[in-house]
Write a protein that holds these residues in place. Structure first.
Motif, PDB file in Angstrom:
ATOM      1  N   ALA A  33       0.838  -1.209   0.000  1.00  0.00           N
ATOM      2  CA  ALA A  33       0.000   0.000   0.000  1.00  0.00           C
ATOM      3  C   ALA A  33       0.867   1.252   0.000  1.00  0.00           C
ATOM      4  O   ALA A  33       0.561   2.228  -0.703  1.00  0.00           O
ATOM      5  N   THR A  34       1.944   1.234   0.735  1.00  0.00           N
ATOM      6  CA  THR A  34       2.863   2.379   0.770  1.00  0.00           C
ATOM      7  C   THR A  34       3.498   2.576  -0.596  1.00  0.00           C
ATOM      8  O   THR A  34       3.592   3.700  -1.090  1.00  0.00           O
ATOM      9  N   PHE A  35       3.929   1.482  -1.200  1.00  0.00           N
ATOM     10  CA  PHE A  35       4.535   1.579  -2.530  1.00  0.00           C
ATOM     11  C   PHE A  35       3.563   2.233  -3.508  1.00  0.00           C
ATOM     12  O   PHE A  35       3.919   3.185  -4.215  1.00  0.00           O
ATOM     13  N   PHE A  36       2.333   1.725  -3.567  1.00  0.00           N
ATOM     14  CA  PHE A  36       1.369   2.243  -4.541  1.00  0.00           C
ATOM     15  C   PHE A  36       0.924   3.662  -4.212  1.00  0.00           C
ATOM     16  O   PHE A  36       0.653   4.456  -5.109  1.00  0.00           O
ATOM     17  N   ARG A  37       0.894   4.011  -2.932  1.00  0.00           N
ATOM     18  CA  ARG A  37       0.556   5.390  -2.555  1.00  0.00           C
ATOM     19  C   ARG A  37       1.639   6.348  -3.035  1.00  0.00           C
ATOM     20  O   ARG A  37       1.358   7.436  -3.514  1.00  0.00           O
ATOM     21  N   LEU A  38       2.887   5.934  -2.928  1.00  0.00           N
ATOM     22  CA  LEU A  38       4.000   6.797  -3.313  1.00  0.00           C
ATOM     23  C   LEU A  38       4.251   6.840  -4.815  1.00  0.00           C
ATOM     24  O   LEU A  38       4.587   7.894  -5.364  1.00  0.00           O
ATOM     25  N   PHE A  39       4.123   5.691  -5.484  1.00  0.00           N
ATOM     26  CA  PHE A  39       4.561   5.611  -6.875  1.00  0.00           C
ATOM     27  C   PHE A  39       3.475   5.242  -7.877  1.00  0.00           C
ATOM     28  O   PHE A  39       3.629   5.511  -9.058  1.00  0.00           O
ATOM     29  N   GLY A  40       2.418   4.585  -7.454  1.00  0.00           N
ATOM     30  CA  GLY A  40       1.355   4.185  -8.362  1.00  0.00           C
ATOM     31  C   GLY A  40       1.671   2.918  -9.141  1.00  0.00           C
ATOM     32  O   GLY A  40       0.784   2.130  -9.432  1.00  0.00           O
ATOM     33  N   SER A  41       2.935   2.713  -9.481  1.00  0.00           N
ATOM     34  CA  SER A  41       3.381   1.529 -10.239  1.00  0.00           C
ATOM     35  C   SER A  41       4.909   1.509 -10.222  1.00  0.00           C
ATOM     36  O   SER A  41       5.539   2.461  -9.757  1.00  0.00           O
ATOM     37  N   LYS A  42       5.485   0.448 -10.786  1.00  0.00           N
ATOM     38  CA  LYS A  42       6.948   0.418 -10.897  1.00  0.00           C
ATOM     39  C   LYS A  42       7.442   1.598 -11.720  1.00  0.00           C
ATOM     40  O   LYS A  42       8.479   2.184 -11.424  1.00  0.00           O
ATOM     41  N   ALA A  43       6.689   1.963 -12.750  1.00  0.00           N
ATOM     42  CA  ALA A  43       7.092   3.070 -13.613  1.00  0.00           C
ATOM     43  C   ALA A  43       7.133   4.392 -12.860  1.00  0.00           C
ATOM     44  O   ALA A  43       7.879   5.298 -13.229  1.00  0.00           O
ATOM     45  N   GLY A  44       6.352   4.521 -11.806  1.00  0.00           N
ATOM     46  CA  GLY A  44       6.347   5.741 -11.010  1.00  0.00           C
ATOM     47  C   GLY A  44       7.684   6.005 -10.333  1.00  0.00           C
ATOM     48  O   GLY A  44       7.955   7.132  -9.891  1.00  0.00           O
ATOM     49  N   LEU A  45       8.527   4.998 -10.270  1.00  0.00           N
ATOM     50  CA  LEU A  45       9.865   5.175  -9.698  1.00  0.00           C
ATOM     51  C   LEU A  45      10.696   6.158 -10.505  1.00  0.00           C
ATOM     52  O   LEU A  45      11.682   6.703 -10.011  1.00  0.00           O
ATOM     53  N   VAL A  46      10.318   6.407 -11.751  1.00  0.00           N
ATOM     54  CA  VAL A  46      11.049   7.359 -12.588  1.00  0.00           C
ATOM     55  C   VAL A  46      11.029   8.747 -11.952  1.00  0.00           C
ATOM     56  O   VAL A  46      11.987   9.515 -12.090  1.00  0.00           O
ATOM     57  N   GLU A  47       9.974   9.073 -11.227  1.00  0.00           N
ATOM     58  CA  GLU A  47       9.917  10.383 -10.573  1.00  0.00           C
ATOM     59  C   GLU A  47      10.910  10.477  -9.419  1.00  0.00           C
ATOM     60  O   GLU A  47      11.484  11.533  -9.178  1.00  0.00           O
ATOM     61  N   GLU A  48      11.147   9.374  -8.712  1.00  0.00           N
ATOM     62  CA  GLU A  48      12.188   9.381  -7.671  1.00  0.00           C
ATOM     63  C   GLU A  48      13.556   9.530  -8.331  1.00  0.00           C
ATOM     64  O   GLU A  48      14.437  10.230  -7.825  1.00  0.00           O
ATOM     65  N   PHE A  49      13.737   8.898  -9.475  1.00  0.00           N
ATOM     66  CA  PHE A  49      14.964   9.069 -10.244  1.00  0.00           C
ATOM     67  C   PHE A  49      15.154  10.547 -10.581  1.00  0.00           C
ATOM     68  O   PHE A  49      16.233  11.116 -10.388  1.00  0.00           O
ATOM     69  N   ASN A  50      14.086  11.204 -11.063  1.00  0.00           N
ATOM     70  CA  ASN A  50      14.157  12.631 -11.401  1.00  0.00           C
ATOM     71  C   ASN A  50      14.430  13.492 -10.174  1.00  0.00           C
ATOM     72  O   ASN A  50      15.189  14.456 -10.246  1.00  0.00           O
ATOM     73  N   ARG A  51      13.828  13.154  -9.051  1.00  0.00           N
ATOM     74  CA  ARG A  51      14.058  13.921  -7.822  1.00  0.00           C
ATOM     75  C   ARG A  51      15.527  13.825  -7.417  1.00  0.00           C
ATOM     76  O   ARG A  51      16.157  14.820  -7.069  1.00  0.00           O
ATOM     77  N   ARG A  52      16.067  12.638  -7.509  1.00  0.00           N
ATOM     78  CA  ARG A  52      17.483  12.453  -7.171  1.00  0.00           C
ATOM     79  C   ARG A  52      18.387  13.183  -8.161  1.00  0.00           C
ATOM     80  O   ARG A  52      19.423  13.725  -7.773  1.00  0.00           O
TER      81      ARG A  52
END
Length: 192
Positions: A33-52
């Motif tokens: 639930a935490t994963f999906f709340r933060l990212f929505g999907s595996k692809a949502g991890l791209v935004e953490e990549f951009n933040r970094r």
């Protein structure tokens, strides 16, 4: 963020498609639930990549005490370096991310979707800030809309990467050449 680091470690060891959200969550010690709340999907991890990327860019620019145009070149260099060193899983993650953006039936809540775009916005804001500083110093034409130009700048880098991905995305020299073309056109076009 433990989720992102767990995902990158798993993506580095195995193909992006073979890594499940459950595996990422177990490795990070976080619930689904935490994963999906933060990212929505595996692809949502791209935004953490951009933040970094945004944090790395800010640190590198601050350390360089660069002119505005040099700061914009640093943005390009950091993005190119990140892509060159993380190509296999980034390519697949961005393909999935772009496919989700095209979906007319986005099931994520607007708050989740908004949170998932913060990394991209941070990159645009950095570009805008340096364009505005360049305008104040006379390095960048003052008659250009800094907000629009910053958005164009980052979007053109995204277009270079997306173009490379759609062409097969295997030749890193082609990726480097596309990003260098954007750099040359954008930076020259901003000067007074």
């Amino acid at each position: 963020m433990a989720l992102y680091e767990a995902a990158v470690e798993l993506f580095s060891a195995r193909d992006y498609d073979s890594v499940s959200v459950d595996e990422i969550c177990v490795k990070a010690g976080v619930g689904r639930a935490t994963f999906f709340r933060l990212f929505g999907s595996k692809a949502g991890l791209v935004e953490e990549f951009n933040r970094r990327l945004a944090v790395t860019i800010q640190d590198r620019v601050a350390g360089a005490r660069a002119s505005s145009l040099k700061a914009l070149q640093i943005i390009i260099d950091v993005i190119r370096e990140a892509w060159m060193s993380n190509t296999p899983f980034l390519k697949r993650m961005v393909q999935e991310y772009l496919r989700q953006l095209e979906s007319p039936y986005d099931t994520r809540s607007s708050a989740s979707a908004d949170a998932n775009q913060q990394g991209g916005r941070a990159l645009v804001e950095i570009a805008v800030r340096h364009i505005m500083q360049g305008q104040a110093k006379g390095e960048v034409a003052r008659d250009l809309d800094a907000d629009f130009l910053g958005l164009c700048f980052m979007n053109q880098l995204g277009v270079a990467i997306a173009s490379w991905i759609t062409e097969g995305g295997d030749d890193l020299d082609q990726l480097r050449a596309k990003i260098d073309q954007v750099s040359r056109v954008m930076l020259r076009g901003m000067t007074p």
